[in-house]
Design an enzyme around this catalytic site. Structure first.
Site, PDB file in Angstrom:
ATOM      1  CB  CYS A   1      53.656  69.565  54.968  1.00  0.00           C
ATOM      2  SG  CYS A   1      53.764  68.214  53.726  1.00  0.00           S
TER       3      CYS A   1
ATOM      4  CB  CYS B   1      58.762  69.968  47.229  1.00  0.00           C
ATOM      5  SG  CYS B   1      57.371  70.011  46.133  1.00  0.00           S
TER       6      CYS B   1
END
Length: 242
Positions: free
Chosen positions: A205, A232
């Site tokens: 991101c 993540c």
């Protein structure tokens, strides 16, 4: 992992150990039963696998996770990939709107900077939950993971049991070096994210990714304000014998 499954995977890994990338993909699709999926984030490794899957697009479901916070350059390479491979169909999974609204209300739009816990919660909402939907019913999950990417990935196998998702994870690029991946891109003119050559070797991101400096770890640009393992939650490697 039960003993029978462990022995089966050991045998399969021995079978594909000396095969080329093209051959190993074909072998797995021929010998491992069930639904096969491939997750792409349009990183350089995923782009190479997408290229080699071209003869098998009818046999593999390709998907991506649109977190809603991606770089525009990621969407650009998505478009270029679709143009290069006209028979390619990539299904897109998104986070739940209610989850995003609740997170914004509780933590703020950029709450992931506040703490590791809030960052992991954001990853869970935007990545892990959509991934779980995408993997539903799958027997084999093809990934672009490489052993040299980080220390906690060095014990991976080509084929390994993912206990969390109850499926087989297939890592065809496991032993590739970054230089070898780049050579594949050059040889076959595979489109890659334009940020890659600007130092973004691992692209997630936009708010959570920066370019890395010379000498820094491959994933140093991900969640750079944190210390420790840079994961993540999509690829948490667990002991093969558990």
């Amino acid at each position: 992992m039960d003993k029978i499954r462990q022995e089966t995977l050991k045998n399969w890994n021995e079978q594909i150990d000396q095969l080329s990338l093209k051959e190993s993909i074909a072998w797995v699709l021929q010998h491992v039963e069930g639904k096969v999926v491939f997750s792409t984030s349009f990183g350089i490794e995923d782009q190479v696998i997408t290229h080699y899957l071209e003869p098998h697009y009818d046999s593999v479901e390709l998907f991506t996770l649109d977190t809603g916070r991606q770089f525009n350059e990621t969407y650009e390479v998505f478009q270029k990939t679709q143009s290069k491979y006209p028979n390619l169909n990539i299904k897109t999974y998104y986070p739940e709107e209610t989850d995003i609204q609740e997170y914004y209300s509780k933590s703020g739009v950029n709450g992931f900077y506040n703490s590791i816990e809030e960052r992991k919660q954001c990853c869970f909402i935007r990545k892990v939950k959509p991934l779980n939907k995408a993997l539903d019913g799958a027997s084999v999950w093809i990934t672009g993971l490489r052993a040299e990417q980080s220390a906690n990935r060095e014990t991976m196998q080509f084929l390994e049991w993912d206990a969390d998702h109850q499926l087989i994870k297939f890592n065809p690029l496991l032993l590739f070096t970054l230089e070898e991946v780049e050579a594949e891109v050059d040889q076959y003119n595979i489109p890659i994210n334009s940020l890659y050559k600007k130092g973004y070797l691992s692209i997630g991101c936009a708010p959570c990714t920066r370019a890395i400096e010379p000498g820094e770890d491959f994933r140093a640009g991900r969640w750079w304000w944190e210390n420790g393992k840079k994961e993540c939650g999509l690829h948490i490697h667990t002991d093969q014998n558990n």
